[in-house]
Design a protein around this motif. Structure first.
Motif, short mmCIF file in Angstrom:
data_model
loop_
_atom_site.label_atom_id
_atom_site.label_comp_id
_atom_site.label_asym_id
_atom_site.label_seq_id
_atom_site.Cartn_x
_atom_site.Cartn_y
_atom_site.Cartn_z
N VAL A 121 2.72 -5.47 -0.82
CA VAL A 121 2.57 -6.85 -0.35
C VAL A 121 1.47 -6.88 0.71
O VAL A 121 1.56 -6.17 1.72
CB VAL A 121 3.90 -7.36 0.27
CG1 VAL A 121 3.73 -8.76 0.84
CG2 VAL A 121 5.02 -7.33 -0.77
N ASN A 122 0.43 -7.65 0.43
CA ASN A 122 -0.70 -7.72 1.36
C ASN A 122 -0.62 -8.99 2.20
O ASN A 122 -0.69 -10.10 1.67
CB ASN A 122 -2.00 -7.67 0.57
CG ASN A 122 -3.20 -7.42 1.46
OD1 ASN A 122 -3.34 -8.06 2.50
ND2 ASN A 122 -4.04 -6.48 1.07
N ARG A 123 -0.46 -8.81 3.51
CA ARG A 123 -0.26 -9.99 4.38
C ARG A 123 -1.53 -10.81 4.54
O ARG A 123 -1.47 -12.01 4.78
CB ARG A 123 0.21 -9.53 5.78
CG ARG A 123 1.59 -8.90 5.75
CD ARG A 123 2.03 -8.51 7.15
NE ARG A 123 1.22 -7.43 7.71
CZ ARG A 123 1.25 -7.05 8.97
NH1 ARG A 123 2.03 -7.69 9.83
NH2 ARG A 123 0.51 -6.05 9.41
N LYS A 124 -2.70 -10.15 4.44
CA LYS A 124 -3.95 -10.89 4.65
C LYS A 124 -4.18 -11.94 3.57
O LYS A 124 -4.49 -13.08 3.85
CB LYS A 124 -5.13 -9.91 4.66
CG LYS A 124 -5.42 -9.32 6.02
CD LYS A 124 -6.88 -8.83 6.10
CE LYS A 124 -7.11 -8.01 7.35
NZ LYS A 124 -6.62 -6.62 7.19
N ASP A 125 -4.03 -11.50 2.30
CA ASP A 125 -4.36 -12.45 1.24
C ASP A 125 -3.14 -12.90 0.42
O ASP A 125 -3.28 -13.62 -0.57
CB ASP A 125 -5.45 -11.88 0.31
CG ASP A 125 -5.04 -10.54 -0.29
OD1 ASP A 125 -3.84 -10.20 -0.23
OD2 ASP A 125 -5.91 -9.82 -0.81
N GLY A 126 -1.95 -12.44 0.84
CA GLY A 126 -0.72 -12.92 0.17
C GLY A 126 -0.54 -12.39 -1.25
O GLY A 126 0.26 -12.92 -2.01
N THR A 127 -1.27 -11.32 -1.62
CA THR A 127 -1.15 -10.79 -2.99
C THR A 127 0.00 -9.80 -3.09
O THR A 127 0.42 -9.19 -2.10
CB THR A 127 -2.44 -10.07 -3.44
OG1 THR A 127 -2.74 -9.07 -2.46
CG2 THR A 127 -3.59 -11.05 -3.57
N ILE A 128 0.48 -9.62 -4.32
CA ILE A 128 1.58 -8.69 -4.60
C ILE A 128 1.17 -7.81 -5.78
O ILE A 128 0.74 -8.33 -6.81
CB ILE A 128 2.87 -9.46 -4.94
CG1 ILE A 128 3.39 -10.19 -3.69
CG2 ILE A 128 3.95 -8.53 -5.50
CD1 ILE A 128 4.57 -11.10 -3.93
N GLU A 129 1.26 -6.49 -5.62
CA GLU A 129 0.95 -5.56 -6.71
C GLU A 129 2.20 -4.74 -7.04
O GLU A 129 3.05 -4.53 -6.18
CB GLU A 129 -0.14 -4.57 -6.29
CG GLU A 129 -1.46 -5.15 -5.87
CD GLU A 129 -2.39 -4.03 -5.39
OE1 GLU A 129 -3.10 -3.46 -6.24
OE2 GLU A 129 -2.38 -3.71 -4.18
N HIS A 130 2.26 -4.25 -8.28
CA HIS A 130 3.39 -3.42 -8.71
C HIS A 130 2.90 -2.02 -9.03
O HIS A 130 2.03 -1.84 -9.88
CB HIS A 130 4.06 -4.04 -9.94
CG HIS A 130 4.52 -5.45 -9.69
ND1 HIS A 130 5.59 -5.74 -8.89
CD2 HIS A 130 4.01 -6.64 -10.09
CE1 HIS A 130 5.75 -7.06 -8.82
NE2 HIS A 130 4.79 -7.62 -9.53
N LYS A 131 3.45 -1.03 -8.33
CA LYS A 131 3.01 0.36 -8.47
C LYS A 131 4.23 1.28 -8.56
O LYS A 131 5.36 0.82 -8.56
CB LYS A 131 2.17 0.75 -7.25
CG LYS A 131 0.95 -0.12 -7.00
CD LYS A 131 -0.17 0.21 -7.97
CE LYS A 131 -1.43 -0.58 -7.66
NZ LYS A 131 -2.49 -0.29 -8.63
N MET A 132 3.95 2.60 -8.57
CA MET A 132 4.99 3.61 -8.41
C MET A 132 4.94 4.08 -6.96
O MET A 132 3.87 4.05 -6.34
CB MET A 132 4.71 4.83 -9.28
CG MET A 132 4.72 4.57 -10.74
SD MET A 132 6.40 4.60 -11.36
CE MET A 132 6.64 6.34 -11.62
N PHE A 133 6.03 4.61 -6.43
CA PHE A 133 6.02 4.97 -5.02
C PHE A 133 4.93 6.00 -4.70
O PHE A 133 4.30 5.91 -3.65
CB PHE A 133 7.39 5.49 -4.54
CG PHE A 133 7.41 5.62 -3.05
CD1 PHE A 133 7.60 4.50 -2.25
CD2 PHE A 133 7.17 6.84 -2.42
CE1 PHE A 133 7.56 4.59 -0.86
CE2 PHE A 133 7.12 6.94 -1.03
CZ PHE A 133 7.33 5.80 -0.26
#
Length: 351
Positions: free
Chosen positions: A33-45
């Protein structure tokens, strides 16, 4: 009045509660979760390494969970009793604060017997709360023998929502691989995702590590029952920050590096020992700091955390860090994408 309890209510499908961990520690899912641009990505840990550079700092909680759940029998009646060890009050007299179940049957003066050979006995000497008691353990032998006996008879204290029986693997899996200082009754769960291999890769990349200690008590899981969050009282938990940690973290702060709190317990520890000029102080004592929106964070500028229960103090803290609206969006997405929640669940990286 600021934020209200009801703003942290959401419906969590039961199948999203993680009963078992992922097979490999670092292969849980990771939401970034990126607070600067509000984007959400899905990854592995294990992809977490891609978000850190040389000289960035990861701060870990090195507390170690002890097997805090004991099963015994009451004298005379033989009734089965569960005793949950909360904290040691006095090593010499072997006094402990505990929770007992069923509490109504356990009165001052009762004796409780543990182990098939009843090799450990405790006497109830005080009532502290409706479920809380103070016990004095009666044991012939050295202090170390006594602690070994508790370890031998105790069970890994998995959270209550995990409905299955404890399995032998839990003793190792419900412990971070960097756990050192015994004293917690629950694991700092964000750290459960780190494998030896991942830590080694981070080290090779030049990421610095710092360790602090917060011995997690059951108070972390106490439900918030007041609508006005400013009226909620946190239980105190013991924390330790040494000079080595403060120098690594303060240097990184001076150099405007990324400082990542691995877990809500690390974030609470750091925020509990901030100087007036926003540096981290050495500290050895207790904290009952409750972080909820709005809150101005002083030390960490990034955090790793698990997915938390509705109305929990942990959810309130990460909402303060990420921003309430962004957190709400992230949690809706987590439910839609079937992320697993809570101790053995998946993870979130908030940048």
């Amino acid at each position: 009045m600021g934020m209200k309890l009801s703003q942290f209510e959401f419906t969590l499908p039961e199948d999203l509660l993680a009963e078992f961990p992922s097979e490999h520690r670092d292969e849980a899912k990771l939401m970034v979760v990126n607070r600067k641009d509000g984007t959400i990505e899905h990854k592995m840990f294990k992809d977490v390494i891609n978000y850190f550079d040389e000289k960035d700092v990861m701060v870990f909680n090195n507390t170690k969970v002890f097997p805090a759940r004991l099963y015994g029998n009451k004298e005379k009646t033989g009734a089965k009793i569960e005793v949950f060890l909360l904290r040691e009050l006095n090593p010499e007299t072997r006094l402990w604060d505990v929770l007992v179940d069923p509490a109504r049957k356990i009165r001052i003066g009762n004796k409780l017997y543990f182990g098939e050979d009843e090799s450990l006995v405790a006497e109830v000497i005080d009532n502290t709360t409706n479920r809380g008691r103070t016990l004095r353990f009666l044991y012939d032998g050295s202090y170390q023998d006594f602690r070994n006996k508790l370890t031998e008879l105790g069970q890994t204290p998995l959270p209550k929502y995990i409905k299955r029986d404890v399995v032998p693997e839990d003793a190792e899996r419900y412990q971070t691989i960097y756990a050192k200082k015994e004293g917690a009754v629950a694991a700092p769960t964000a750290g459960l995702h780190f494998s030896k291999h991942l830590l080694k890769r981070l080290e090779i990349k030049g990421v610095d590590f710092a360790e602090v200690t917060l011995h997690i008590g059951l108070g972390t899981f106490n439900p918030v029952e007041v609508e006005d969050l400013s009226k909620h009282k946190m239980d105190s938990e013991e924390i330790m920050i040494d000079s080595e940690a403060t120098s690594v973290i303060n240097n990184a702060k001076s150099e405007k590096r990324r400082i990542c709190a691995v877990g809500t317990t690390v974030m609470r520890t750091l925020e509990s020992a901030v100087s007036s000029n926003h540096r981290l102080n050495e500290y050895n004592g207790w904290t009952n700091k409750f972080i909820f929106p709005p809150h101005d964070f002083s030390i960490a500028n990034c955090m790793i955390t698990n997915f938390h229960m509705p109305k929990s103090t942990l959810l309130m803290m990460i909402s303060a860090f990420a921003g309430y609206d962004l957190m709400e969006k992230a949690y809706k997405e987590a439910i839609k994408e079937k992320y697993k929640f809570y101790s053995y669940g998946d993870a979130m990286l908030i940048l």
